[in-house]
Design a protein around this motif. Structure first.
Motif, mmCIF file in Angstrom:
data_model
loop_
_atom_site.group_PDB
_atom_site.id
_atom_site.type_symbol
_atom_site.label_atom_id
_atom_site.label_comp_id
_atom_site.label_asym_id
_atom_site.label_seq_id
_atom_site.Cartn_x
_atom_site.Cartn_y
_atom_site.Cartn_z
ATOM 1 N N VAL A 182 -0.945 -5.598 3.994
ATOM 2 C CA VAL A 182 -0.198 -4.121 3.618
ATOM 3 C C VAL A 182 1.062 -4.016 3.493
ATOM 4 O O VAL A 182 1.775 -3.273 2.856
ATOM 5 N N ASP B 296 -3.659 5.481 0.363
ATOM 6 C CA ASP B 296 -4.384 4.442 0.006
ATOM 7 C C ASP B 296 -5.544 3.997 1.333
ATOM 8 O O ASP B 296 -5.112 4.175 2.175
ATOM 9 N N VAL C 41 0.946 -1.260 -0.197
ATOM 10 C CA VAL C 41 -0.103 -0.087 -0.069
ATOM 11 C C VAL C 41 0.816 1.268 -0.063
ATOM 12 O O VAL C 41 2.125 1.271 0.394
ATOM 13 N N GLN D 292 -6.597 -6.568 5.164
ATOM 14 C CA GLN D 292 -6.062 -6.449 3.779
ATOM 15 C C GLN D 292 -4.446 -6.515 4.416
ATOM 16 O O GLN D 292 -4.037 -5.658 5.099
ATOM 17 N N VAL E 10 -7.483 1.294 2.964
ATOM 18 C CA VAL E 10 -7.335 -0.175 3.055
ATOM 19 C C VAL E 10 -8.690 -0.687 4.009
ATOM 20 O O VAL E 10 -9.381 -0.131 4.605
ATOM 21 N N ARG F 4 -6.946 -1.254 -4.078
ATOM 22 C CA ARG F 4 -6.429 0.000 -3.589
ATOM 23 C C ARG F 4 -7.339 1.154 -3.881
ATOM 24 O O ARG F 4 -7.546 1.185 -5.229
#
Length: 464
Positions: free
Chosen positions: A38, A30, A26, A36, A32, A118
């Motif tokens: 990262v 972004d 990421v 998720q 998130v 994203r």
């Protein structure tokens, strides 16, 4: 009002205390979702993706790619609970009960939630976040700078690089190579070490090209040619997988009084049996049975007869612990080094099931996606060093196990068969064992049973 939550590198388990950042998944700005992934990190056990337990907007990242971080140090900060309209409901970090995180930070085992696409939010939404989390934290390496928002980078330039080996990434960094400019020669365009080394050679040759009109220059006769500067020795840090292997092998050699016995065996009948298995059923038959799978099944049958070798030594209690299940490890050489994936409960599997699990774990080892669980907990190891074209070895036991079976290459050799000289498929088998758990008679009995099954596979019908 939104608030900023700090996500720290979680406890990775198995006694691991640090990890190296391989790739950020990421960017700052972004959006998130909860759970998720990262960041991709490499531990001494495996390469894993770390999921973030918060949903919101990434406001800062801590650590460049290639940096080692201890457990508990900040990874990134996330602004949650942004103003209405800034975040969709499913990414706001709050569930139906108002919770702001999932609490799932265990790496290597995955989470149930799929990775979200994203997204970016307006810069003013990030600046509207609450005051930073109390307590000292290192300055973020990619904090958003004031000023105009830069134009978005095309997906082709910002997508992931087809590299799984941290050694390849490190080599490229050391020579200032942009991996996105290389075309990988591996499977699905995977960039291999050979691709990077080839690019380094091309770059070196390009900077050393002679001018189009050469001008010969000779040093004065009275002046001796300058002596070449001494080349410094290369120093390679023992860390990551290589460091973990070094520590484990050194401990094994210090603590375990090992001994090795070996025997040559006629594997002609085993190879014929394998050909018959794989030839039966035609195109609708299941996956092919490998030689390694057959040897693994022979090992489980032998361990049922000689359970002393499926054990470990408790030094503090001065006890030998015999283990009820066979978790069979097998040595696999990868670009990241030697790893030993583990087939769980191998004693309850047939050759086809063991072969399928070996295939799955080998592919995960090749791509660097083995979890810590899949790399630990073995009770006996099978080492097929024959793939390197060698006949024998005296391997170091995989601590804290008690034994390892080594298998050399299977090659045609002259052999006395039924009283006559013939060319047969011969393999050398070696057993390295902990002399504390058994004497040579037990070790020899185990190895002899394995050799008999290799020479006469029908002997196993009694235990199938």
């Amino acid at each position: 009002m939104p608030k900023v939550l700090e996500f720290k590198l979680p406890d990775l388990g198995e006694g691991l205390t640090e990890a190296e950042i391989i790739r950020w998944l990421v960017e700052v700005g972004d959006v998130v979702a909860i759970d998720q992934p990262v960041v991709e990190v490499e531990t001494a056990k495996a390469m894993v993706e770390v999921p973030c337990p918060y949903g919101g907007v990434v406001t800062a990242r801590f650590g460049e790619e290639g940096t080692e971080l201890p457990v508990g140090s900040p990874l990134l900060t996330v602004a949650v609970g942004s103003a209405e309209g800034d975040l969709p409901d499913d990414l706001s970090g709050k569930g139906t009960d108002g919770a702001e995180s999932s609490g799932n930070v265990l790496v290597g085992y995955g989470t149930g939630a799929p990775a979200a696409r994203r997204r970016r939010v307006r810069p003013e939404a990030i600046s509207a976040a609450a005051a930073p989390v109390a307590g000292p934290a290192p300055p973020p390496v990619t904090a958003p700078a004031p000023g105009p928002v830069p134009a978005p980078v095309p997906d082709e330039a910002s997508g992931p690089v087809a590299v799984v080996s941290p050694l390849v990434r490190r080599l490229a960094r050391q020579h200032d190579l942009d991996l996105r400019q290389l075309t990988g020669s591996g499977h699905d365009g995977l960039i291999l070490r050979a691709d990077v080394e080839s690019a380094i050679r091309v770059a070196a040759n390009g900077t050393a090209v002679a001018p189009s009109v050469p001008v010969p220059v000779s040093p004065p006769a009275s002046r001796p040619a300058p002596a070449s500067a001494p080349v410094a020795a290369e120093r390679i840090p023992l860390r990551g997988v290589r460091g973990a292997v070094a520590d484990k092998l050194a401990r094994s050699r210090r603590e375990i009084p090992d001994a090795t016995c070996w025997v040559d065996a006629d594997a002609t009948e085993l190879m014929a049996a394998r050909a018959a298995m794989n030839g039966a059923g035609g195109p609708t038959a299941g996956p092919k049975v490998s030689v390694l799978a057959l040897l693994a099944r022979i090992c489980t049958a032998a361990l049922a007869r000689f359970p002393e070798l499926n054990s470990m030594v408790d030094l503090e209690a001065r006890e030998i612990v015999r283990l009820p299940a066979v978790h069979l490890g097998f040595a696999a050489q990868t670009e990241r080094g030697l790893v030993v994936p583990v087939v769980r409960d191998a004693q309850s599997r047939n050759a086809e099931s063991i072969g399928a699990e070996i295939g799955r774990l080998t592919e995960a080892a090749r791509t660097g996606t083995l979890t810590p669980t899949e790399l630990t907990g073995g009770t006996f190891t099978l080492n097929n060093y024959g793939v390197f074209g060698v006949d024998g070895s005296t391997p170091i036991i995989n601590h804290p196990e008690a034994a390892m079976l080594g298998v050399g290459r299977i090659v045609p050799k002259p052999w006395v068969h039924r009283g006559e000289l013939a060319v047969r498929q011969v393999v050398q088998l070696s057993l390295t064992f902990d002399h504390r758990v058994c004497d040579g008679g037990t070790a020899g009995g185990f190895l002899r049973y394995v050799a008999d099954c290799v020479e006469q596979p029908a002997l196993m019908l009694r235990t199938l």
